[in-house]
Write a protein that holds these residues in place. Structure first.
Motif, short mmCIF file in Angstrom:
data_model
loop_
_atom_site.label_atom_id
_atom_site.label_comp_id
_atom_site.label_asym_id
_atom_site.label_seq_id
_atom_site.Cartn_x
_atom_site.Cartn_y
_atom_site.Cartn_z
N GLY A 105 0.79 -1.20 -0.02
CA GLY A 105 -0.11 0.21 0.10
C GLY A 105 0.79 1.33 0.04
N ALA A 106 0.28 2.38 -0.43
CA ALA A 106 1.13 3.77 -0.31
C ALA A 106 1.43 4.12 0.94
N LEU A 107 0.75 3.94 1.88
CA LEU A 107 1.13 4.23 3.25
C LEU A 107 2.48 3.56 3.61
N TYR A 149 5.91 16.05 1.05
CA TYR A 149 4.74 15.19 0.82
C TYR A 149 3.70 15.53 0.37
N ILE A 207 0.30 15.57 -2.63
CA ILE A 207 -0.81 14.52 -3.34
C ILE A 207 -1.27 15.51 -4.35
N ASN A 227 -6.42 14.49 -1.29
CA ASN A 227 -7.09 13.96 0.15
C ASN A 227 -6.87 14.87 1.24
N ASP A 264 2.48 11.48 -3.79
CA ASP A 264 1.63 10.24 -3.53
C ASP A 264 0.37 10.22 -4.48
N HIS A 267 -4.74 8.49 -5.91
CA HIS A 267 -5.85 8.60 -6.56
C HIS A 267 -5.69 8.94 -8.01
N SER A 311 -0.42 3.03 -5.47
CA SER A 311 -1.26 1.77 -4.82
C SER A 311 -2.59 1.38 -5.79
N SER A 338 -5.20 0.38 -4.04
CA SER A 338 -6.22 0.33 -3.16
C SER A 338 -7.62 1.19 -3.47
N ARG A 373 -4.01 -4.82 -0.65
CA ARG A 373 -2.56 -4.37 0.05
C ARG A 373 -1.68 -4.32 -0.99
N ALA A 377 -8.39 5.99 5.45
CA ALA A 377 -8.33 6.45 4.14
C ALA A 377 -9.33 7.68 4.05
C1 LIG Z 1 -3.35 10.05 -0.35
C2 LIG Z 1 -3.41 8.81 0.32
N1 LIG Z 1 -2.20 8.01 0.59
C3 LIG Z 1 -2.37 6.78 1.11
C4 LIG Z 1 -3.59 6.36 1.46
C5 LIG Z 1 -3.30 4.80 1.75
O1 LIG Z 1 -3.45 3.83 0.83
P1 LIG Z 1 -2.97 2.51 1.02
O2 LIG Z 1 -4.41 1.38 1.05
O3 LIG Z 1 -2.43 2.23 -0.43
O4 LIG Z 1 -2.05 2.27 1.94
C6 LIG Z 1 -4.65 6.76 1.28
C7 LIG Z 1 -6.02 6.25 1.90
O5 LIG Z 1 -6.88 7.14 1.95
C8 LIG Z 1 -4.63 8.23 0.76
O6 LIG Z 1 -5.69 8.95 0.73
#
Ligand SMILES: Cc1ncc(COP(=O)(O)O)c(C=O)c1O
Length: 482
Positions: free
Chosen positions: A175-177, A243, A245, A250, A278, A281, A307, A309, A317, A482
């Motif tokens: 995942g991205a996190l 960091y 986005i 988001n 990031d 989306h 990601s 996700s 994941r 999220a």
């Molecule tokens: C900007 C951003 N980065 C990362 C995530 C986490 O995503 P992942 O499920 O890929 O870890 C989210 C989840 O909402 C998000 O909005």
């Protein structure tokens, strides 16, 4: 919240199925459609007679298929009213207990999490990926940089976006996190500064903080990035990384233009700040206009996080880091201090899904577009003095509440939860508090649920603005993903 599905539509979705015996082939196909989300839960299935006509099979076959579905927990017969789709164990199995607020009600509409259910076709991809597994079983199963087939598939998505990428530049993580945590561990030393957006993604902020960074916020406008403010913060604080986005941020939903990307990249380059971009989306563009270029096209030193996700399913994941070749070893070393690789099976599923990404993504976009528009209409009708911009993509509306002397977003979200709808108030996304006049409402649920949610939110807003001051309301903090 129930509807029905027409026999002709179900027959079309069912397609051809194994006829040995036909009832079991049909039941299997229906089970996959329900489990994979192509046929929603709580829908009334066509009568046995109608489906048998639509499929050109005997009524007994449909009766036995429905009975097999009921037996497996994918449908329930309701006396005198028909057979309804369901999931084994019930709907609440699909939600984590620490995330879903504990109102004790099965009627809760949870919009606290901006993440859609699985894209259609997921269950099929899982089933088919099992055939790819034997090839890997003779090895150790450890792939700390990722399964080569998936690294290749991810690199191709960048090539297709005009950013040439070698598979070796990709590090697959859960995942991205996770990707952000790897990058933070790899790039930051204790007390380094990191620039973040405010409002921004709170778990991203937490990940950077846990890695020892001191965060400095760059304010986001409702309309987008304030690059003058970014310039001042970068100059004043000299952050090690920023960091950002840029794609349907988001929580605001903003999309950074090419010109802004170019200017932002130049600002960071001058200060020696590494952009950490990031793109969670990125695939969720909901209009026909072309997307801006990837941020890394303007900043060759950028580290990009991706990601599946949001574009396919959080439960996969599967995410990744794309970095310049010169950083790979440093980031792999950081990753190995955290985990030794992602599960092979999910990576196989992801590689299959990416090979057919356009069809999965266009279905997802169509659905999200309808949901976004239904939410916007419901809000405009029920809460006409709330303000929001219709985002070009992403998952949420970022709504500004009208000024009110004693009620804000925290009061509203607490009251809404009592009325079985969970939403996240602005302060959750703020770096240093504030933003209590905003709420984020994701359009990740079906239209009828969104309309019902807006009715409840409107009731809650009426109560907090017309009732006594909400000082006594208990507010629970809870985990938000999220
Ligand atoms: C900007 C951003 N980065 C990362 C995530 C986490 O995503 P992942 O499920 O890929 O870890 C989210 C989840 O909402 C998000 O909005």
């Amino acid at each position: 919240m129930t509807g029905s599905i027409a026999a002709s539509r179900l027959a079309m979705l069912t397609g051809d199925f194994d006829r040995s015996p036909a009832y079991s082939g049909l039941a299997d196909r229906l089970r996959l459609l329900i489990a994979g989300g192509r046929v929603e839960v709580d829908l009334r299935l066509p009568s046995e007679r109608d489906l048998s006509v639509a499929l050109g099979i005997s009524r007994t076959t449909v009766t036995r298929a429905y009975a097999a579905l009921v037996e497996a927990g994918y449908a329930a017969a309701r006396q005198g009213s028909g057979t309804y789709t369901r999931l084994p164990g019930g709907r609440r199995q699909a939600f984590d207990r620490s995330l879903t607020p504990h109102t004790g009600s099965d009627d809760l509409i949870d919009l606290s999490c901006a993440a859609p259910p699985a894209a259609s076709g997921l269950a099929t991809a899982y089933a088919e990926a099992a055939a790819d597994l034997p090839l890997y079983l003779d090895g150790t199963g450890y792939f700390p940089t990722g399964l080569p087939a998936l690294q290749q598939a991810i690199a191709e998505t960048y090539d297709a976006r005009g950013l040439p990428t070698e598979p070796d530049q990709i590090l697959v993580v859960p995942g991205a996190l996770s990707a952000l945590m790897v990058v933070a561990q790899g790039l930051l030393r204790a007390r380094d500064r990191a620039l973040v957006e405010s409002p921004g993604y709170p778990n991203g902020h937490a990940a950077l903080r846990r890695a020892g960074a001191r965060l400095v916020g760059a304010p986001m406008d409702v309309d987008g990035w304030d690059l003058d403010a970014v310039g001042r913060v970068v100059k004043g604080a000299g952050p090690q990384l920023a960091y950002v986005i840029p794609d349907f941020q988001n929580p605001t939903g903003n999309l950074m233009s090419n010109a802004q990307r170019e200017q932002y990249a130049a600002l960071l380059r001058r200060a020696g700040t590494v952009p950490v971009v990031d793109e969670s989306h990125q695939a969720l563009r909901l209009d026909g206009r072309p997307m801006p270029k990837p941020f890394a096209a303007f900043a060759p030193d950028a580290v990009t996080l991706g990601s599946l996700s949001k574009s396919l399913w959080g439960g996969l994941r599967v995410g990744w880091v794309r970095c310049p070749v010169g950083l790979v070893d440093q980031l792999v070393a950081a990753r190995i201090a955290m985990d030794l690789g992602s599960p092979v099976f999910e990576q196989l599923v992801a590689a299959r899904l990416l090979a057919e990404r356009e069809s999965h993504w266009s279905a997802r976009r169509e659905r999200l577009r309808a949901q976004r528009d239904a939410l916007a209409v419901a809000l405009s009708e029920r809460l006409p003095d709330w303000r929001f911009r219709l985002p070009r993509g992403g998952l949420s509306l970022w709504c500004e509440l009208p000024d009110h002397h004693h009620a804000g977003a925290l009061d509203l979200s607490a009251e809404a939860e009592l009325r079985d709808v969970a939403i996240s108030a602005g302060p959750a996304f703020a770096l240093d508090g504030g933003l209590d006049s905003f709420v984020r409402i994701p359009y990740t649920r079906p239209e009828d649920e969104l309309r019902a949610a807006v009715d409840r939110i409107a009731g809650a807003w009426d109560a907090v603005t017309h009732g006594p001051a909400a000082a006594g309301t208990t507010r629970r903090t809870r985990v938000m993903v999220a």
